[in-house]
Structures are given as C-alpha cells and as structure tokens.
Write an enzyme that holds these catalytic residues in place. Structure first.
Site, mmCIF file in Angstrom:
data_model
loop_
_atom_site.group_PDB
_atom_site.id
_atom_site.type_symbol
_atom_site.label_atom_id
_atom_site.label_comp_id
_atom_site.label_asym_id
_atom_site.label_seq_id
_atom_site.Cartn_x
_atom_site.Cartn_y
_atom_site.Cartn_z
ATOM 1 N N GLU A 45 28.043 37.064 13.035
ATOM 2 C CA GLU A 45 28.576 37.216 14.389
ATOM 3 C C GLU A 45 30.103 37.142 14.362
ATOM 4 O O GLU A 45 30.676 36.282 13.694
ATOM 5 C CB GLU A 45 27.998 36.106 15.263
ATOM 6 C CG GLU A 45 28.329 36.197 16.735
ATOM 7 C CD GLU A 45 27.604 35.143 17.561
ATOM 8 O OE1 GLU A 45 27.633 35.244 18.800
ATOM 9 O OE2 GLU A 45 26.998 34.227 16.969
ATOM 10 N N LYS A 114 26.454 41.219 23.397
ATOM 11 C CA LYS A 114 25.531 40.082 23.404
ATOM 12 C C LYS A 114 25.055 39.802 24.825
ATOM 13 O O LYS A 114 25.852 39.779 25.765
ATOM 14 C CB LYS A 114 26.224 38.851 22.812
ATOM 15 C CG LYS A 114 25.307 37.665 22.526
ATOM 16 C CD LYS A 114 26.070 36.572 21.789
ATOM 17 C CE LYS A 114 25.188 35.386 21.450
ATOM 18 N NZ LYS A 114 25.934 34.328 20.723
ATOM 19 N N CYS A 175 22.423 35.994 17.511
ATOM 20 C CA CYS A 175 22.404 34.527 17.485
ATOM 21 C C CYS A 175 21.543 33.896 18.573
ATOM 22 O O CYS A 175 20.338 33.816 18.456
ATOM 23 C CB CYS A 175 23.844 33.992 17.536
ATOM 24 S SG CYS A 175 23.969 32.267 17.000
ATOM 25 N N SER A 360 38.128 0.893 0.749
ATOM 26 C CA SER A 360 38.044 -0.526 1.102
ATOM 27 C C SER A 360 37.088 -1.317 0.234
ATOM 28 O O SER A 360 37.120 -2.539 0.241
ATOM 29 C CB SER A 360 37.595 -0.651 2.563
ATOM 30 O OG SER A 360 36.245 -0.229 2.707
ATOM 31 N N ILE A 363 30.798 0.549 2.227
ATOM 32 C CA ILE A 363 29.915 1.697 2.018
ATOM 33 C C ILE A 363 30.444 2.969 2.671
ATOM 34 O O ILE A 363 30.199 4.074 2.187
ATOM 35 C CB ILE A 363 28.484 1.367 2.514
ATOM 36 C CG1 ILE A 363 27.485 2.339 1.895
ATOM 37 C CG2 ILE A 363 28.423 1.374 4.042
ATOM 38 C CD1 ILE A 363 26.049 1.911 2.048
#
Length: 714
Positions: A45, A114, A175, A360, A363
């Site tokens: 697109e 479209k 789309c 740091s 996680i």
C-alpha cells in the site's frame, strides 16, 4: 490451452518520503518478479510514498512527486511485459485518495481508489484521504500532462471495477477492506473474479499475525480464488514496524509466504497457479445461485493480454505450487526479531554512530541490550549471506569508509563498534546489579563504562540546601514521602543528563570525528501505563524498543535468550527482584518495584487490556474482575486494586504525553501520540464509578448475610 499463471507479490522496506529509494525498490521487485516468470506483480500500500507519511499526505508536493516516480517506472523497459499493481496517493477532482494504479507496457490501465479506510488505533487515514464510497461506480480520470506525454493517454477509468484479461479476471482490494464484514472480495468472487490482490501497510503486534493470516485464508476458503497479499516491511520513520509476510493463497491453502522479519529491503515471493482449480472449486450449486442473483456487476476493463502461456510457449517443466502450513514465530521470537529490525532501520537511516544504553543491571535494560544483540546477529547473518545493502549501511554506522573491505560477520565485534553501555551507580546500587551489567555488556561485546555519580547527586542536594536552608533525607532515615521521592528523582533525572552527555561524546572519546549515539529507553508498557517512572529521567530517550512490551513477555523473552543466544548470565537477571535502586539498601529494606506500585506486573497487564482492548471504565473493570478473581480475592480486595490502578493511571497520565517513541507491540499501549487518545488531567478518584463499586459490594454483603440467615433457620 494451459491455464498456469505465475504470480508475484512482495515485501518492500519503504521509507516515508524516500521517493527515489522507494522507486528503486519497486523496480527491483519488478525485475525479480519477471526473472521468476511472473506475469502479475503486486506491491504494498502507498509504496511510492511509503505508508507512514501522515500529515505529509496533505501536501500537494507528495502527489506531484508520486506521479514523477510513476513516470520513471512506466518508461523503464525493465518494467514491461508484466501487469503492475502499484500503490500511490492520487488527487481526483481536488479530493485525495489512497489508490492502486494498474499498468502494463508503459500505459495506465485503471486506477482503483481505496473504499474502506483504516481509521482507528494507529491509523488515521481519513485525516488524509477520502474513501471511494460508490461501489461498482466508475468515472473518467484526466491524467496529468506528464503522463499524457509519455503514454499518449488522456483519460483512464477511476473507481470500483475489475481487470479482464484474455484468460482470467483480476480484482483489487486494499488492506482494511479485507478486515471489513462485507469485504469486496466476496462480491468480486461471485462476479467471476479469479485473482484478487490486496496491498497492505499492516504493522506488527505480538500475537497479531494469525488474525491477519486467518482472514486471508478465509477470503478464498469460502469463495474460492487466488489471493495475493503484499505488505510493507520495516520501520518507515515512526513507531510502527510493518511485518511483511507477503502471501499467496489458493482456495484457502497457502502456496507462498514471505518472511515476517528480515533485513532484506526487497523480497519477492511467487507461485504458479492453475486457474482451472479455481473454476472447479467454485462449481458448487450455492455459489452459482448467489452469483446469478447479484444485483450489481463490476465494470470489466478489458486488456488484450494473456497471463498464462500459450500452448507454444508453455514450459512442461513448470508445475503448480504445492500448499504448505503458514509459519508463525513464537512471541519470544517476535520480541527478538521485530524490535531488532526496527532498531536497524532507525539507526541506519538517521546516520547515527550507534546506540547508548544506561544499563542498570535490571531486567528491562537487560532486555533492551539483548534486542540490540539480536540486531547485531541479524546484521551478521545478512552480511554472511552477501546482503550488500546491509554491509554498506553497517560501514556507515560503524564510521568506516565505503571502500573499506569490512564485513560485520561477528555480532560481538560489530556491537563493540556501535553499542555503548554505562552503569550509573550510586551508594544505593548493589554490587550484584553492577556486576550483572558489566558481565552482560562483555558478553554482547558492548563498549562499557562503569561509573559512580554520588558526587554529582551530592552536589545537587548541597546546592538545594544552600539555596533553601533545608536538606531532604530519605524516608528510611526519618524523612517525609515528599523528601524521599525528590531524592529518588534527582538520581533518575541526572542519569538522563549523563546519558545524553555520554551519547554525544563517547564516539569522540573513541576517535570518531563526527556522529552521536541514539539513546535507548527501557521502560516497559506496564510501567508506562501505571506511570511508574520519573518524568524526564533515563526513561526519556530517543527511542525505546521495549516501550510496547509487557513485563511478563519480557521475562519470557529473557528466558528464551538465555538458551537461544547462549547467554546463561540472563538467568541472573531473570531471578533478581525488580528494583529501581533509588533508595538506600539496609539489612531490613530493599526497594521493590511491585511493592512500590502496589500491584504486580501480571495485574497491570490485566488492567491494561481491560482498559484499552475491552474498553472498560473502573466500574465495568471491577465487574469483570469480580467474576474472574473471585473467590481468590474478596470483592473489597478487587475494588481496592481497581481503584488504586485507576488512581495512579490518572495522576500519571501526563507522563504519557512525553513518553519516548516506542516500538508498538501491544494492544494496550498507553502511547499518547495517537494510539491512546485520552485527556491527561483526570479526576483520579473517579467518584461516581467508585460509588457504584461500593454499592455493588454492599449488595453482595447483604446477600451473603441473607443467605446466612436462611441457613440458620434451616
């Protein structure tokens, strides 16, 4: 007569407003399609402009430049002898449309606008374009003079029609139209259209691909036919990563699939189809009855060409493509690949010298570092496979001359050139987090700096004391909550200042004469939603690859990386208690994220999905959780959690307005840019909803008492 047709669709890594680059990638895809024997090529697109131009689509220049690029494609002999389906914006009668242009041998055949525009979530197409809301209607479009001069055409058909060749019929879907309840492909199939193209600008979200793929398969499972799906791939300059997966489906079965995540700028997939299979599949009586009872039929624009070979040109060695199952990545693989590809596109296109990450030892920053490692692995694999564009871009990012014979075939070696990390410690930091950060940086290959910033923090506190005569102290030493929060925020915000200082100067320290580093943020989607971050602290960065990913998914990703990337050090991050380390550590106290927030990360994910995806306010959220969490939690406990979430969400909503641009990966992202449009000054008490919750609880208590009385009587 042989009815075999070879068809091509593609993934293209287009970049918003990169007209010449986009044009070159389109031409390259056409050349590849032709080399594979394809007679029809479908592209993504708005591929000439790039999908994500946003308000640039309101500029007249973008329409002019699109026609100029199309002119060069139409006059390029390499683009002849194949039916082309190309996406670009077009202005017709002063109205802007998102269009597909069908062309063959240097002439435009038809323009299809479209009809149903994407206009929610990340998409605002109706801000830029108008939908063509006239099904089956076609009118004349006067071509620009530059096109008239090269094609000799004055007008072409514009609207909702289909292409009829000498041997088949082709229809166009774009789309969002696939996702609508009454998709155009249904009427097209009943009107005898055998090949349907769909050109898309569809973005990646975790666990989203199967929804899209099921719709594509369903389009031809029920109606029969050949469906060609093309998609953009890559970061075209914003928060989204378009994830490719070009597809060719025949009668509900997949016969070709492109990759979802790749550093290849151009990928073309082809399949050879026997159109007789479509005609046999549609031989059901119900299909025929519905077909003849259609109230309207499409105008057929006739093109005197054949997509299938004649009996004289037929190659007997060519056979129809075989079906196979769709390939899906696990969510952990999606996290490893999607944000990594997004980072690569961003760093190579902004011509930065690499990345800087405040590491740091927790996680979240660990996950960001591992995503950069995954990016380096993808670059190395592409270089080993001879991807010249990746090798060229890697030289630029690494600060090497184009004529250098360098190839980034070792992920750790490449990371040592472009990835920089720093542990910004204070007296509140633990030895464990410091050593974890250092060991992870070494494993990845990052250029690592370990520093203490206590003197800097002390200087700021001393300055405040000199100016006001008052010195704040932590709560654990007798200070107030206000003092405690201020002292934490001083550390957090100074880390942001240091991050940008180091990002600007570390390349200079290492001998580079120009170029700065992109600062990476590491706030996950749950912390952003809750507002559990300091405004303008080290969560404020240039881009954030994990800002749309939940803590729960990040933990799974780290566990995956531990084995898949051979990094056992990741297990230490996984088992550590999440902590900001902004308060003093004593033998009786260690700061904990979940205790600070008053809720777990798992609960935050639930709150986030109910708020955004299920569109719940406080009252409806409480009712849903009452049925889901009882009897594990009492109604009062559920009410406290819901009220607490909405209170902190509301008072921290202002932080969403300045969130670092993040990779969009989760449906409940609180990104205020355009995905989650809500006010940032909200009554945090939600007083009426709270009263409704309390009334409900009172009724449950009354009912419990009444049931107790009945039991006593019995």
């Amino acid at each position: 007569m042989v009815h075999y047709i070879t068809l091509a669709t593609c993934n293209l890594n287009q970049w918003a407003l990169d007209f010449e680059g986009n044009r070159d990638r389109i031409v390259e895809s056409i050349k590849i399609a032709k080399s594979k024997g394809a007679r029809l090529r479908v592209g993504p697109e708005l591929e000439i402009t790039g999908y994500g131009c946003l308000d640039h689509f309101l500029e007249n220049d973008i329409f002019l430049h699109s026609w100029e690029m199309l002119t060069t494609i139409l006059t390029n002999k390499d683009c002849f002898d194949i039916l082309l389906d190309i996406g670009m914006p077009i202005m017709h009668k002063n109205v802007r449309y998102n269009c597909r242009v069908l062309a063959y041998n240097g002439k435009i055949i038809f323009i299809r606008p479209k009809m149903w525009l994407a206009n929610d979530g990340n998409y605002r197409e109706m801000r830029f374009f108008t939908p063509w809301s006239r099904p089956y209607y076609v009118e004349n479009f006067v071509l620009p003079r530059m096109i008239q001069k090269i094609t000799g055409q004055l007008r072409v058909d514009f609207g909702d029609a289909v292409i009829s060749t000498l041997d088949t019929c082709v229809g166009i879907e774009t789309c969002e139209e696939l996702f609508t309840p009454n998709s155009p492909h249904i009427a097209m199939a009943l009107d005898g259209v055998e090949i349907i193209t769909n050109s898309s600008g569809s973005h990646h979200e975790l666990r989203k691909l199967n929804t899209r793929m099921n719709l594509i398969k369903e389009a031809t499972t029920k109606c029969g036919g050949i469906y060609l799906y093309s998609n953009q791939r890559g970061c075209d300059g914003d928060r989204l990563y378009y994830d490719g997966c070009a597809l060719i489906v025949v009668n509900g079965e997949v016969v070709a699939q492109g990759s979802q995540f790749s550093l290849d700028d151009v990928e073309v997939v082809t399949a050879t189809i026997d159109t007789e299979d479509v005609r046999s599949y549609r031989s059901l009586m119900s299909h025929g009855l519905q077909a003849v009872n259609q109230k309207e039929n499409y105008k057929r624009i006739h093109v005197p060409i054949e997509l299938s070979p004649s009996s004289e040109t037929f190659d007997p060695s060519v056979s129809p493509s075989k079906p196979f199952p769709i390939h899906y990545h696990t969510p952990e693989e999606e996290i490893a690949l999607g944000p990594a590809c997004w980072l690569w596109d961003y760093v190579r296109r902004c011509r930065a010298a690499g990345f800087f990450l405040p590491l740091s030892g927790g996680i979240d920053s660990c996950a960001t570092a591992v995503i950069v490692h995954s990016m380096c692995r993808l670059v190395a694999d592409a270089a080993k496979n001879g991807n010249e564009q990746v090798i060229k871009d890697a030289k630029v990012v690494a600060g090497l001359l184009p004529e250098s014979d360098y190839k980034p075939i070792d992920p750790a070696e490449f990371a040592s050139r472009i990835f920089h990390t720093t542990f910004m410690g204070t007296e509140n930091s633990s030895a464990e987090t410091r050593s974890r950060a250092k060991e992870l940086a070494a494993k990845i290959g990052a250029y690592h700096v370990d520093l203490n910033m206590d003197s800097l923090v002390g200087s700021v506190v001393n300055l405040f004391e000199v100016a006001t005569g008052k010195r704040p102290i932590f709560k654990i030493f007798g200070g107030s909550q206000v003092e405690n929060l201020a002292l934490q925020n001083i550390q957090a915000r100074l880390r942001m200042v240091l991050a940008y200082l180091f990002a600007q100067l570390l390349p200079w320290v290492r001998g580079r004469k120009s170029g700065g580093l992109l600062v990476l943020g590491s706030a996950n989607v749950d912390e952003c939603l809750r507002g559990y971050l300091t405004k303008y602290d080290c969560s404020s960065a240039d881009i954030n690859p994990i800002g749309g990913i939940s803590k729960t998914d990040l933990k799974k990703f780290i566990a995956y990386g531990s084995t898949s990337f051979d990094m056992p050090i990741l297990d230490d991050f996984l088992n550590a208690t999440p902590t900001a380390e902004l308060e003093p550590i004593t033998k009786d106290y260690v700061q904990s994220d979940e205790i600070d927030m008053g809720m777990t990360y798992e609960e935050l994910s639930v709150f986030g999905r109910l708020r955004k995806v299920n569109k719940c306010g406080p009252y409806s959220m409480f009712l849903k959780l009452y049925h889901e969490w009882s009897p594990k939690l009492t109604p009062e406990e559920i009410a406290v959690k819901v009220k607490r979430f909405y209170f902190f969400y509301a008072i921290n909503r202002h932080k969403q307005t300045v969130l670092t641009p993040s990779y969009h990966a989760e449906q409940y992202s609180p990104d205020d840019n355009r995905f989650d449009l809500r006010p940032f000054l909200i009554d945090p008490r939600f007083s009426w909803a709270s009263k409704k919750i309390d009334e409900f609880i009172a009724k449950t208590q009354t009912k419990t008492l009444d049931e107790s009385d009945v039991l006593k009587v019995d």
